[in-house]
Write an enzyme that holds these catalytic residues in place. Structure first.
Site, PDB file in Angstrom:
ATOM      1  N   ASP A  37      42.980  -3.416  -6.198  1.00 23.31           N
ATOM      2  CA  ASP A  37      41.631  -3.894  -6.495  1.00 23.31           C
ATOM      3  C   ASP A  37      40.748  -2.698  -6.878  1.00 23.31           C
ATOM      4  O   ASP A  37      40.829  -1.636  -6.267  1.00 23.31           O
ATOM      5  CB  ASP A  37      41.043  -4.627  -5.274  1.00 23.31           C
ATOM      6  CG  ASP A  37      39.833  -5.467  -5.633  1.00 23.31           C
ATOM      7  OD1 ASP A  37      39.946  -6.708  -5.582  1.00 23.31           O
ATOM      8  OD2 ASP A  37      38.779  -4.879  -5.969  1.00 23.31           O
ATOM      9  N   ILE A  38      39.896  -2.888  -7.876  1.00 25.34           N
ATOM     10  CA  ILE A  38      39.022  -1.803  -8.359  1.00 25.34           C
ATOM     11  C   ILE A  38      37.965  -1.437  -7.311  1.00 25.34           C
ATOM     12  O   ILE A  38      37.441  -0.317  -7.327  1.00 25.34           O
ATOM     13  CB  ILE A  38      38.357  -2.226  -9.698  1.00 25.34           C
ATOM     14  CG1 ILE A  38      37.903  -1.022 -10.497  1.00 25.34           C
ATOM     15  CG2 ILE A  38      37.212  -3.208  -9.473  1.00 25.34           C
ATOM     16  CD1 ILE A  38      37.501  -1.360 -11.934  1.00 25.34           C
ATOM     17  N   ASN A  92      40.205 -16.791  -2.285  1.00 18.61           N
ATOM     18  CA  ASN A  92      38.889 -17.363  -2.583  1.00 18.61           C
ATOM     19  C   ASN A  92      39.061 -18.425  -3.670  1.00 18.61           C
ATOM     20  O   ASN A  92      39.609 -18.144  -4.737  1.00 18.61           O
ATOM     21  CB  ASN A  92      37.942 -16.263  -3.068  1.00 18.61           C
ATOM     22  CG  ASN A  92      37.644 -15.244  -1.983  1.00 18.61           C
ATOM     23  OD1 ASN A  92      37.618 -15.584  -0.803  1.00 18.61           O
ATOM     24  ND2 ASN A  92      37.440 -13.995  -2.362  1.00 18.61           N
ATOM     25  N   GLY A  98      33.235 -17.312  -3.013  1.00 18.07           N
ATOM     26  CA  GLY A  98      33.188 -15.918  -3.452  1.00 18.07           C
ATOM     27  C   GLY A  98      34.151 -15.603  -4.585  1.00 18.07           C
ATOM     28  O   GLY A  98      34.322 -14.428  -4.920  1.00 18.07           O
ATOM     29  N   GLN A  99      34.784 -16.638  -5.164  1.00 17.32           N
ATOM     30  CA  GLN A  99      35.676 -16.351  -6.289  1.00 17.32           C
ATOM     31  C   GLN A  99      34.837 -15.906  -7.486  1.00 17.32           C
ATOM     32  O   GLN A  99      33.875 -16.587  -7.870  1.00 17.32           O
ATOM     33  CB  GLN A  99      36.516 -17.584  -6.660  1.00 17.32           C
ATOM     34  CG  GLN A  99      37.569 -17.262  -7.725  1.00 17.32           C
ATOM     35  CD  GLN A  99      38.497 -18.439  -8.048  1.00 17.32           C
ATOM     36  OE1 GLN A  99      38.345 -19.536  -7.500  1.00 17.32           O
ATOM     37  NE2 GLN A  99      39.446 -18.195  -8.927  1.00 17.32           N
ATOM     38  N   HIS A 105      44.444 -15.572  -7.659  1.00 21.14           N
ATOM     39  CA  HIS A 105      44.892 -14.281  -7.112  1.00 21.14           C
ATOM     40  C   HIS A 105      44.871 -14.319  -5.601  1.00 21.14           C
ATOM     41  O   HIS A 105      44.030 -14.995  -4.996  1.00 21.14           O
ATOM     42  CB  HIS A 105      44.020 -13.125  -7.619  1.00 21.14           C
ATOM     43  CG  HIS A 105      42.545 -13.340  -7.445  1.00 21.14           C
ATOM     44  ND1 HIS A 105      41.804 -14.090  -8.332  1.00 21.14           N
ATOM     45  CD2 HIS A 105      41.681 -12.908  -6.495  1.00 21.14           C
ATOM     46  CE1 HIS A 105      40.535 -14.102  -7.932  1.00 21.14           C
ATOM     47  NE2 HIS A 105      40.436 -13.407  -6.805  1.00 21.14           N
ATOM     48  N   LEU A 106      45.790 -13.576  -5.026  1.00 27.40           N
ATOM     49  CA  LEU A 106      45.842 -13.398  -3.576  1.00 27.40           C
ATOM     50  C   LEU A 106      45.388 -11.965  -3.297  1.00 27.40           C
ATOM     51  O   LEU A 106      45.940 -11.019  -3.865  1.00 27.40           O
ATOM     52  CB  LEU A 106      47.267 -13.640  -3.081  1.00 27.40           C
ATOM     53  CG  LEU A 106      47.531 -13.567  -1.578  1.00 27.40           C
ATOM     54  CD1 LEU A 106      48.742 -14.426  -1.220  1.00 27.40           C
ATOM     55  CD2 LEU A 106      47.763 -12.140  -1.084  1.00 27.40           C
ATOM     56  N   HIS A 107      44.380 -11.826  -2.437  1.00 26.58           N
ATOM     57  CA  HIS A 107      43.984 -10.492  -1.974  1.00 26.58           C
ATOM     58  C   HIS A 107      44.868 -10.145  -0.781  1.00 26.58           C
ATOM     59  O   HIS A 107      44.858 -10.874   0.229  1.00 26.58           O
ATOM     60  CB  HIS A 107      42.546 -10.485  -1.450  1.00 26.58           C
ATOM     61  CG  HIS A 107      41.470 -10.751  -2.445  1.00 26.58           C
ATOM     62  ND1 HIS A 107      40.684  -9.761  -3.000  1.00 26.58           N
ATOM     63  CD2 HIS A 107      41.007 -11.913  -2.981  1.00 26.58           C
ATOM     64  CE1 HIS A 107      39.780 -10.300  -3.817  1.00 26.58           C
ATOM     65  NE2 HIS A 107      39.957 -11.600  -3.817  1.00 26.58           N
TER      66      HIS A 107
HETATM   67  P1  5GP Z   1      37.408 -12.748  -6.196  1.00 25.17           P
HETATM   68  O1  5GP Z   1      35.992 -12.356  -5.895  1.00 25.17           O
HETATM   69  O2  5GP Z   1      37.481 -13.567  -7.473  1.00 25.17           O
HETATM   70  O3  5GP Z   1      38.146 -13.372  -5.066  1.00 25.17           O
HETATM   71  O4  5GP Z   1      38.177 -11.393  -6.464  1.00 25.17           O
HETATM   72  C1  5GP Z   1      38.160 -10.706  -7.678  1.00 25.17           C
HETATM   73  C2  5GP Z   1      38.512  -9.272  -7.386  1.00 25.17           C
HETATM   74  O5  5GP Z   1      38.797  -8.627  -8.611  1.00 25.17           O
HETATM   75  C3  5GP Z   1      37.398  -8.486  -6.709  1.00 25.17           C
HETATM   76  O6  5GP Z   1      37.838  -8.012  -5.439  1.00 25.17           O
HETATM   77  C4  5GP Z   1      37.110  -7.342  -7.694  1.00 25.17           C
HETATM   78  O7  5GP Z   1      36.844  -6.115  -7.058  1.00 25.17           O
HETATM   79  C5  5GP Z   1      38.391  -7.285  -8.525  1.00 25.17           C
HETATM   80  N1  5GP Z   1      38.195  -6.799  -9.865  1.00 25.17           N
HETATM   81  C6  5GP Z   1      37.200  -7.164 -10.727  1.00 25.17           C
HETATM   82  N2  5GP Z   1      37.347  -6.505 -11.892  1.00 25.17           N
HETATM   83  C7  5GP Z   1      38.469  -5.731 -11.774  1.00 25.17           C
HETATM   84  C8  5GP Z   1      39.112  -4.817 -12.673  1.00 25.17           C
HETATM   85  O8  5GP Z   1      38.715  -4.604 -13.817  1.00 25.17           O
HETATM   86  N3  5GP Z   1      40.217  -4.185 -12.208  1.00 25.17           N
HETATM   87  C9  5GP Z   1      40.693  -4.402 -10.944  1.00 25.17           C
HETATM   88  N4  5GP Z   1      41.780  -3.722 -10.580  1.00 25.17           N
HETATM   89  N5  5GP Z   1      40.104  -5.253 -10.072  1.00 25.17           N
HETATM   90  C10 5GP Z   1      38.997  -5.909 -10.496  1.00 25.17           C
END
Ligand code: 5GP
Ligand code: ZN
Length: 119
Positions: A37-38, A92, A98-99, A105-107
């Site tokens: 994750d970034i 999410n 919070g998505q 995706h799975l964190h």
């Molecule tokens: P969500 O909030 O949809 O459950 O998770 C999306 C995740 O994607 C967030 O934790 C966010 O930090 C990550 N993310 C967003 N943009 C990028 C990117 O460009 N590269 C990477 N590696 N992760 C990203």
């Protein structure tokens, strides 16, 4: 059964899968990839995603229980490789949860003690 083998050219994670946005992959197969994750929330914060574009995990479970299960199998493998004592799998689903990226995706989060309940 209809099989959706689609990519969305506007989707951030589809761009990562295609290589248009470069990342260091932690895991890669035909059906699933994983990358850091970034904006990591813990020492390990890996995103594990299907290579088909599906909006969220609930839709993925409908379309492919097999790939849904793979996400968890790969999470277990990465956690084991890293010797994590425990880890959290976060899915999410929808904006109120919070998505922010609408590609399933799975964190995988671990490497520190995690609080409960989440916010
Ligand atoms: P969500 O909030 O949809 O459950 O998770 C999306 C995740 O994607 C967030 O934790 C966010 O930090 C990550 N993310 C967003 N943009 C990028 C990117 O460009 N590269 C990477 N590696 N992760 C990203
Ligand atoms: Zn996508």
């Amino acid at each position: 059964m209809v099989i959706f083998v689609t990519q969305d050219p506007e989707c951030l994670f589809c761009k990562i899968i295609s290589g248009a946005i470069p990342v260091d992959f932690v895991f890669q197969s035909q059906s699933v990839v994983a990358f850091n994750d970034i904006n990591p929330q813990a020492p390990t914060h890996v995103l594990i995603i299907p290579t088909i574009h599906v909006e969220n995990i609930a839709d993925l479970a409908q379309i492919s229980p097999e790939v849904t299960a793979e996400l968890f199998t790969i999470a277990r493998g990465i956690a084991a490789e890293r010797g994590l004592v425990g880890y959290r799998s976060i899915l999410n689903t929808g904006a109120d949860a919070g998505q922010s990226v609408f590609h399933a995706h799975l964190h995988l989060i671990g490497g520190r003690s995690l609080a409960w309940p989440p916010g």
